[in-house]
Design a protein around this motif. Structure first.
Motif, PDB file in Angstrom:
ATOM      1  N   GLN A  86       0.824  -1.205   0.000  1.00 18.70           N
ATOM      2  CA  GLN A  86       0.000   0.000   0.000  1.00 18.70           C
ATOM      3  C   GLN A  86       0.863   1.262   0.000  1.00 18.70           C
ATOM      4  O   GLN A  86       0.520   2.258  -0.651  1.00 18.70           O
ATOM      5  N   ASP A  87       2.001   1.214   0.720  1.00 20.87           N
ATOM      6  CA  ASP A  87       2.911   2.366   0.723  1.00 20.87           C
ATOM      7  C   ASP A  87       3.488   2.616  -0.670  1.00 20.87           C
ATOM      8  O   ASP A  87       3.682   3.766  -1.078  1.00 20.87           O
ATOM      9  N   ILE A  88       3.757   1.532  -1.406  1.00 26.23           N
ATOM     10  CA  ILE A  88       4.283   1.684  -2.768  1.00 26.23           C
ATOM     11  C   ILE A  88       3.223   2.300  -3.676  1.00 26.23           C
ATOM     12  O   ILE A  88       3.511   3.174  -4.500  1.00 26.23           O
ATOM     13  N   GLU A  89       1.967   1.856  -3.516  1.00 23.78           N
ATOM     14  CA  GLU A  89       0.888   2.412  -4.334  1.00 23.78           C
ATOM     15  C   GLU A  89       0.676   3.891  -4.050  1.00 23.78           C
ATOM     16  O   GLU A  89       0.281   4.658  -4.934  1.00 23.78           O
ATOM     17  N   LYS A  90       0.936   4.311  -2.814  1.00 23.30           N
ATOM     18  CA  LYS A  90       0.826   5.729  -2.455  1.00 23.30           C
ATOM     19  C   LYS A  90       2.089   6.510  -2.831  1.00 23.30           C
ATOM     20  O   LYS A  90       2.170   7.705  -2.532  1.00 23.30           O
ATOM     21  N   ASP A  91       3.053   5.824  -3.461  1.00 27.82           N
ATOM     22  CA  ASP A  91       4.322   6.436  -3.888  1.00 27.82           C
ATOM     23  C   ASP A  91       5.151   6.925  -2.707  1.00 27.82           C
ATOM     24  O   ASP A  91       5.966   7.835  -2.848  1.00 27.82           O
ATOM     25  N   LYS A  92       4.941   6.294  -1.534  1.00 28.05           N
ATOM     26  CA  LYS A  92       5.789   6.623  -0.390  1.00 28.05           C
ATOM     27  C   LYS A  92       7.164   5.995  -0.554  1.00 28.05           C
ATOM     28  O   LYS A  92       8.188   6.579  -0.190  1.00 28.05           O
ATOM     29  N   TYR A  93       7.179   4.775  -1.075  1.00 25.29           N
ATOM     30  CA  TYR A  93       8.416   4.081  -1.412  1.00 25.29           C
ATOM     31  C   TYR A  93       8.313   3.582  -2.847  1.00 25.29           C
ATOM     32  O   TYR A  93       7.218   3.457  -3.404  1.00 25.29           O
ATOM     33  N   GLN A  94       9.471   3.321  -3.443  1.00 22.68           N
ATOM     34  CA  GLN A  94       9.489   2.754  -4.795  1.00 22.68           C
ATOM     35  C   GLN A  94       9.738   1.244  -4.775  1.00 22.68           C
ATOM     36  O   GLN A  94       9.696   0.598  -5.814  1.00 22.68           O
ATOM     37  N   GLY A  95       9.986   0.700  -3.591  1.00 18.85           N
ATOM     38  CA  GLY A  95      10.201  -0.728  -3.457  1.00 18.85           C
ATOM     39  C   GLY A  95      10.384  -1.100  -1.999  1.00 18.85           C
ATOM     40  O   GLY A  95      10.530  -0.228  -1.129  1.00 18.85           O
ATOM     41  N   TYR A  96      10.341  -2.397  -1.731  1.00 28.42           N
ATOM     42  CA  TYR A  96      10.560  -2.837  -0.344  1.00 28.42           C
ATOM     43  C   TYR A  96      11.264  -4.185  -0.343  1.00 28.42           C
ATOM     44  O   TYR A  96      11.236  -4.943  -1.316  1.00 28.42           O
ATOM     45  N   ALA A  97      11.919  -4.464   0.778  1.00 23.11           N
ATOM     46  CA  ALA A  97      12.609  -5.737   0.984  1.00 23.11           C
ATOM     47  C   ALA A  97      12.337  -6.196   2.400  1.00 23.11           C
ATOM     48  O   ALA A  97      12.477  -5.409   3.357  1.00 23.11           O
ATOM     49  N   ILE A  98      11.933  -7.450   2.547  1.00 21.52           N
ATOM     50  CA  ILE A  98      11.636  -8.020   3.864  1.00 21.52           C
ATOM     51  C   ILE A  98      12.674  -9.091   4.172  1.00 21.52           C
ATOM     52  O   ILE A  98      12.882 -10.017   3.386  1.00 21.52           O
TER      53      ILE A  98
END
Length: 437
Positions: A86-98
């Motif tokens: 959801q954060d990526i869809e809001k353009d808060k981040y461009q990617g994530y890694a878990i």
């Protein structure tokens, strides 16, 4: 001799005074340099900016990940995969890694990076390099190994090579010799193709337009051929010198014109091989310390440049005088001329690595190969790598080869320049050369 000089002067002036000569001589290096600067500029000024959210549940990175102006990392707590999407869809981040909680820094860690769109090759490489560097740093800390200890363990031994005569055989000198030999041979290779074909086209144009029939009424065909070769050769030499001066000047002006670009290129990890080599030479003090006889190399380059051009230009003129309007006839006859040039560049690639091999020695002595191959050997040194007798023999054979090809081409030129409507072959051209008049 005076008629040859007049024809050469005419060929030189008619080509130099054309607008196409000025455009190709001045604008071509400028366009090439402009495209080169644009490629570097856009490569070091990427518009792709990525802020990667890192959910480090195992505390593998210890909240330490270095970024740059285009790549940044943000450590997040208490977020799962759904909330990060959801954060990526809001353009808060461009990617994530878990990174799961059971990950062990001393084991192989698989990191999956999820992005909204495909990541470019350059940005992908940057992200991978930064994550791998951080993993390596954390593993060293986990093993109680300091960076200073690691640097000490990676120190290489000082290994030196020398000959039985006591001469220092440094790797830096070999590298410089390799570069000088390769560039010199490749330049001559290009010149033989470009200006040899230019001579052939000039002869074909005069034959097709029937101008040659008028000219040979006052000069001998051999004088006409030699005048065209020398005149067009002078055009190529002038153009070549102007290109070298322009490219050298523009290379020095680049840091002045784009000071910010020069700094970015110096600091960027995307430097090309030539820039890296220049930095290595500058930082190691290689320039000035390497024992390379540049005056000898320059003198030999001029000799083989002129000798190779004269030898092949006479053969190209021979083909141009024999063919008619159909360019396919010229292509079929050019094969025996172009193949030795191609073989020469193939042998040169071996000669720059193994200058004393049998193939390299043969290629540097055989007149059809020597203009390209010998330059690759000379850069490694004359007297030890290349015996003086081999250099003198190579030069002598090249002169003999030029005399023979000029004689052969003159004989063919005399008959072919006035022959129309018949498709020639090398067998028939050989008969023309040995025909008695």
């Amino acid at each position: 001799m005076n008629k040859i000089a007049l024809i050469a002067r005419r060929e030189f002036l008619t080509r130099v005074q054309k607008k196409t000569f000025l455009l190709t001589t001045i604008l071509l290096p400028l366009l090439f340099f402009g495209f080169y600067a644009m490629i570097i500029y856009f490569s070091v000024n990427s518009d792709e900016k990525y802020n990667i959210a890192v959910a480090d549940e195992a505390n593998v990175f210890n909240n330490k990940l270095e970024g740059d102006e285009n790549i940044s990392f943000s450590f997040v707590k208490g977020e799962d995969e759904q909330s990060l999407k959801q954060d990526i869809e809001k353009d808060k981040y461009q990617g994530y890694a878990i990174i799961p909680a059971n990950a062990n820094i001393l084991d192989k860690i698989n990191i999956s990076i999820v992005t909204q769109k495909s990541v470019g090759l350059m940005s992908r490489g940057k992200i991978e390099d930064k994550l791998n560097a951080a993993l390596e740093q954390q593993r060293l800390l986990a093993l109680n190994i300091s960076p200073a200890q690691l640097d000490s363990a990676k120190k290489e031994g000082n290994i030196q090579f020398s000959t039985v005569e006591g001469k220092n055989d440094s790797g830096e000198e070999i590298g410089m010799s390799y570069a000088i030999g390769y560039v010199s041979g490749f330049l001559i290779y290009i010149v033989l193709f470009i200006y040899g074909a230019m001579v052939m086209r000039g002869v074909m144009e005069e034959k097709v337009s029937r101008i040659a029939e008028v000219i040979v009424s006052s000069v001998k065909p051999f004088q006409l051929m030699m005048g065209k070769i020398l005149g067009i050769g002078a055009v190529g030499l002038v153009q070549f010198i102007i290109w070298i001066i322009l490219m050298t000047s523009l290379n020095f002006l680049l840091p002045l014109i784009f000071p910010q670009l020069a700094a970015q290129m110096h600091d960027s990890n995307m430097q090309n091989g030539a820039m890296q080599a220049a930095d290595t030479l500058k930082n190691s003090g290689l320039i000035g310390n390497v024992n390379i006889n540049m005056p000898l190399i320059l003198g030999c380059f001029i000799f083989y440049f002129i000798g190779g051009y004269l030898l092949y230009s006479s053969l190209f003129a021979c083909v141009g005088s024999a063919v008619n309007e159909d360019p396919q006839d010229a292509q079929s006859l050019m094969l025996p001329i172009t193949m030795p040039i191609i073989f020469g560049i193939v042998i040169m690639t071996k000669a720059v690595n193994e200058p004393t091999s049998g193939l390299a020695v043969f290629g540097s002595l055989f007149p059809l190969f020597s203009p390209i191959v010998m330059m690759a050997r000379i850069a490694h040194g004359v007297g030890d790598v290349v015996p003086v007798w081999q250099l003198l023999t190579s030069m002598g054979l090249l002169i003999v080869g030029f005399i023979f090809t000029t004689w052969f081409a003159g004989k063919v030129y005399r008959t072919g320049i006035l022959m129309y409507g018949k498709k020639p072959s090398w067998k028939e051209m050989w008969k023309w050369a040995f025909r008695r008049y």
